[in-house]
Design a protein around this motif. Structure first.
Motif, PDB file in Angstrom:
ATOM      1  N   ILE A   1       0.839  -1.198   0.000  1.00 24.68           N
ATOM      2  CA  ILE A   1       0.000   0.000   0.000  1.00 24.68           C
ATOM      3  C   ILE A   1       0.874   1.247   0.000  1.00 24.68           C
ATOM      4  CG2 ILE A   1      -1.680   1.345   1.337  1.00 24.68           C
ATOM      5  CD1 ILE A   1      -2.776  -1.365   2.349  1.00 24.68           C
ATOM      6  N   SER A   2       1.887   1.273   0.845  1.00 26.44           N
ATOM      7  CA  SER A   2       2.792   2.423   0.912  1.00 26.44           C
ATOM      8  C   SER A   2       3.500   2.640  -0.418  1.00 26.44           C
ATOM      9  CB  SER A   2       3.831   2.230   2.018  1.00 26.44           C
ATOM     10  OG  SER A   2       3.217   2.235   3.280  1.00 26.44           O
ATOM     11  N   ASN A   3       3.959   1.554  -1.040  1.00 28.75           N
ATOM     12  CA  ASN A   3       4.635   1.678  -2.337  1.00 28.75           C
ATOM     13  C   ASN A   3       3.681   2.197  -3.407  1.00 28.75           C
ATOM     14  OD1 ASN A   3       7.103   0.819  -1.364  1.00 28.75           O
ATOM     15  ND2 ASN A   3       6.731  -1.318  -1.858  1.00 28.75           N
ATOM     16  N   ASN A   4       2.435   1.728  -3.397  1.00 23.68           N
ATOM     17  CA  ASN A   4       1.443   2.233  -4.346  1.00 23.68           C
ATOM     18  C   ASN A   4       1.198   3.720  -4.139  1.00 23.68           C
ATOM     19  OD1 ASN A   4       0.889  -0.102  -5.831  1.00 23.68           O
ATOM     20  ND2 ASN A   4      -0.632  -0.800  -4.360  1.00 23.68           N
ATOM     21  N   ILE A   5       1.059   4.141  -2.891  1.00 17.36           N
ATOM     22  CA  ILE A   5       0.829   5.550  -2.586  1.00 17.36           C
ATOM     23  C   ILE A   5       2.020   6.402  -3.029  1.00 17.36           C
ATOM     24  CG2 ILE A   5       0.576   7.222  -0.698  1.00 17.36           C
ATOM     25  CD1 ILE A   5      -1.151   5.062   0.713  1.00 17.36           C
ATOM     26  N   LEU A   6       3.223   5.945  -2.748  1.00 20.01           N
ATOM     27  CA  LEU A   6       4.421   6.686  -3.164  1.00 20.01           C
ATOM     28  C   LEU A   6       4.489   6.808  -4.683  1.00 20.01           C
ATOM     29  CD1 LEU A   6       7.170   5.353  -0.737  1.00 20.01           C
ATOM     30  CD2 LEU A   6       6.095   7.602  -0.750  1.00 20.01           C
ATOM     31  N   SER A   7       4.148   5.741  -5.376  1.00 17.86           N
ATOM     32  CA  SER A   7       4.155   5.763  -6.838  1.00 17.86           C
ATOM     33  C   SER A   7       3.135   6.761  -7.387  1.00 17.86           C
ATOM     34  CB  SER A   7       3.871   4.362  -7.373  1.00 17.86           C
ATOM     35  OG  SER A   7       3.790   4.367  -8.767  1.00 17.86           O
ATOM     36  N   ILE A   8       1.935   6.755  -6.819  1.00 16.11           N
ATOM     37  CA  ILE A   8       0.891   7.683  -7.250  1.00 16.11           C
ATOM     38  C   ILE A   8       1.314   9.121  -6.976  1.00 16.11           C
ATOM     39  CG2 ILE A   8      -1.489   8.444  -6.808  1.00 16.11           C
ATOM     40  CD1 ILE A   8      -2.062   5.415  -6.087  1.00 16.11           C
ATOM     41  N   LEU A   9       1.856   9.371  -5.802  1.00 19.53           N
ATOM     42  CA  LEU A   9       2.306  10.730  -5.460  1.00 19.53           C
ATOM     43  C   LEU A   9       3.446  11.179  -6.370  1.00 19.53           C
ATOM     44  CD1 LEU A   9       2.203  10.528  -1.563  1.00 19.53           C
ATOM     45  CD2 LEU A   9       0.657  11.834  -3.038  1.00 19.53           C
ATOM     46  N   ASP A  10       4.354  10.274  -6.667  1.00 12.65           N
ATOM     47  CA  ASP A  10       5.465  10.599  -7.554  1.00 12.65           C
ATOM     48  C   ASP A  10       4.956  10.925  -8.958  1.00 12.65           C
ATOM     49  OD1 ASP A  10       8.313  10.857  -8.033  1.00 12.65           O
ATOM     50  OD2 ASP A  10       8.133   9.021  -9.229  1.00 12.65           O
ATOM     51  N   ASN A  11       4.008  10.144  -9.455  1.00  8.76           N
ATOM     52  CA  ASN A  11       3.425  10.404 -10.775  1.00  8.76           C
ATOM     53  C   ASN A  11       2.676  11.735 -10.813  1.00  8.76           C
ATOM     54  OD1 ASN A  11       4.410   8.014 -11.809  1.00  8.76           O
ATOM     55  ND2 ASN A  11       2.521   6.889 -11.461  1.00  8.76           N
ATOM     56  N   ALA A  12       2.142  12.147  -9.668  1.00 16.09           N
ATOM     57  CA  ALA A  12       1.419  13.415  -9.580  1.00 16.09           C
ATOM     58  C   ALA A  12       2.371  14.590  -9.328  1.00 16.09           C
ATOM     59  CB  ALA A  12       0.369  13.344  -8.471  1.00 16.09           C
ATOM     60  N   LYS A  13       3.662  14.320  -9.374  1.00 14.08           N
ATOM     61  CA  LYS A  13       4.700  15.345  -9.210  1.00 14.08           C
ATOM     62  C   LYS A  13       4.765  15.944  -7.801  1.00 14.08           C
ATOM     63  CE  LYS A  13       5.787  15.233 -13.628  1.00 14.08           C
ATOM     64  NZ  LYS A  13       5.967  13.863 -14.036  1.00 14.08           N
ATOM     65  N   ALA A  14       4.323  15.166  -6.801  1.00 12.70           N
ATOM     66  CA  ALA A  14       4.508  15.606  -5.420  1.00 12.70           C
ATOM     67  C   ALA A  14       6.002  15.518  -5.099  1.00 12.70           C
ATOM     68  CB  ALA A  14       3.703  14.733  -4.467  1.00 12.70           C
TER      69      ALA A  14
ATOM     70  N   ASP B   1      -7.073  14.231  -5.137  1.00 19.67           N
ATOM     71  CA  ASP B   1      -8.107  13.618  -5.973  1.00 19.67           C
ATOM     72  C   ASP B   1      -7.555  12.428  -6.749  1.00 19.67           C
ATOM     73  OD1 ASP B   1      -9.951  15.489  -5.095  1.00 19.67           O
ATOM     74  OD2 ASP B   1      -9.775  16.756  -6.894  1.00 19.67           O
ATOM     75  N   GLU B   2      -6.354  12.589  -7.305  1.00 24.89           N
ATOM     76  CA  GLU B   2      -5.723  11.508  -8.069  1.00 24.89           C
ATOM     77  C   GLU B   2      -5.393  10.329  -7.168  1.00 24.89           C
ATOM     78  OE1 GLU B   2      -3.976   9.586 -11.428  1.00 24.89           O
ATOM     79  OE2 GLU B   2      -5.506  11.100 -11.132  1.00 24.89           O
ATOM     80  N   LEU B   3      -4.919  10.597  -5.968  1.00 20.96           N
ATOM     81  CA  LEU B   3      -4.592   9.536  -5.010  1.00 20.96           C
ATOM     82  C   LEU B   3      -5.849   8.742  -4.657  1.00 20.96           C
ATOM     83  CD1 LEU B   3      -2.434   8.240  -3.202  1.00 20.96           C
ATOM     84  CD2 LEU B   3      -3.001   9.931  -1.473  1.00 20.96           C
ATOM     85  N   ILE B   4      -6.934   9.424  -4.362  1.00 18.93           N
ATOM     86  CA  ILE B   4      -8.188   8.753  -4.024  1.00 18.93           C
ATOM     87  C   ILE B   4      -8.692   7.925  -5.205  1.00 18.93           C
ATOM     88  CG2 ILE B   4     -10.637   9.160  -3.505  1.00 18.93           C
ATOM     89  CD1 ILE B   4      -9.638  11.608  -1.844  1.00 18.93           C
ATOM     90  N   ARG B   5      -8.651   8.516  -6.401  1.00 22.17           N
ATOM     91  CA  ARG B   5      -9.138   7.816  -7.601  1.00 22.17           C
ATOM     92  C   ARG B   5      -8.332   6.535  -7.851  1.00 22.17           C
ATOM     93  NH1 ARG B   5      -7.994   6.974 -12.586  1.00 22.17           N
ATOM     94  NH2 ARG B   5      -6.103   8.219 -12.615  1.00 22.17           N
ATOM     95  N   CYS B   6      -7.016   6.635  -7.765  1.00 22.33           N
ATOM     96  CA  CYS B   6      -6.170   5.466  -8.022  1.00 22.33           C
ATOM     97  C   CYS B   6      -6.324   4.393  -6.942  1.00 22.33           C
ATOM     98  CB  CYS B   6      -4.715   5.895  -8.133  1.00 22.33           C
ATOM     99  SG  CYS B   6      -4.330   6.824  -9.622  1.00 22.33           S
ATOM    100  N   LEU B   7      -6.419   4.800  -5.686  1.00 27.55           N
ATOM    101  CA  LEU B   7      -6.580   3.809  -4.615  1.00 27.55           C
ATOM    102  C   LEU B   7      -7.929   3.111  -4.698  1.00 27.55           C
ATOM    103  CD1 LEU B   7      -4.909   5.633  -1.595  1.00 27.55           C
ATOM    104  CD2 LEU B   7      -4.021   3.706  -2.920  1.00 27.55           C
ATOM    105  N   LYS B   8      -8.983   3.810  -5.103  1.00 27.18           N
ATOM    106  CA  LYS B   8     -10.277   3.169  -5.306  1.00 27.18           C
ATOM    107  C   LYS B   8     -10.202   2.159  -6.433  1.00 27.18           C
ATOM    108  CE  LYS B   8     -13.501   6.619  -3.565  1.00 27.18           C
ATOM    109  NZ  LYS B   8     -14.569   7.559  -3.903  1.00 27.18           N
ATOM    110  N   LYS B   9      -9.456   2.508  -7.483  1.00 27.55           N
ATOM    111  CA  LYS B   9      -9.296   1.616  -8.630  1.00 27.55           C
ATOM    112  C   LYS B   9      -8.540   0.345  -8.220  1.00 27.55           C
ATOM    113  CE  LYS B   9      -7.721   2.129 -13.408  1.00 27.55           C
ATOM    114  NZ  LYS B   9      -6.957   3.020 -14.276  1.00 27.55           N
ATOM    115  N   ILE B  10      -7.537   0.487  -7.361  1.00 31.05           N
ATOM    116  CA  ILE B  10      -6.766  -0.671  -6.876  1.00 31.05           C
ATOM    117  C   ILE B  10      -7.627  -1.562  -5.985  1.00 31.05           C
ATOM    118  CG2 ILE B  10      -4.840  -1.336  -5.373  1.00 31.05           C
ATOM    119  CD1 ILE B  10      -3.383   1.178  -6.399  1.00 31.05           C
ATOM    120  N   GLY B  11      -8.491  -0.928  -5.200  1.00 32.85           N
ATOM    121  CA  GLY B  11      -9.375  -1.698  -4.324  1.00 32.85           C
ATOM    122  C   GLY B  11      -8.982  -1.530  -2.933  1.00 32.85           C
TER     123      GLY B  11
END
Length: 65
Positions: A8-21, A55-65
């Motif tokens: 979960i942490s790795n997924n969140i980090l990946s999403i944040l990195d893709n969002a340019k955080a 918003d992107e983090l929430i959308r991606c995490l919902k998609k992952i499940g």
């Protein structure tokens, strides 16, 4: 199926990195907190960037499940 905390942490980090955080940090809370295993901190350039990143983090995490 249980997803591991590190996954979960790795997924969140990946999403944040893709969002340019920026300045991504994970604080390990295992054996220190009863409500969380880790705390993730990220920096955004503006409030609009923070809103769209959230918003992107929430959308991606919902998609992952």
């Amino acid at each position: 199926m249980k997803i591991s905390n590190s996954s979960i942490s790795n997924n969140i980090l990946s999403i944040l990195d893709n969002a340019k955080a920026e300045n991504l940090k994970i604080i390990d809370l295992k054996n220190k907190s009863s409500i969380a295993d880790s705390f993730i901190i990220a920096t955004c350039r503006s409030s609009k960037h923070a809103d769209s990143t959230a918003d992107e983090l929430i959308r991606c995490l919902k998609k992952i499940g």
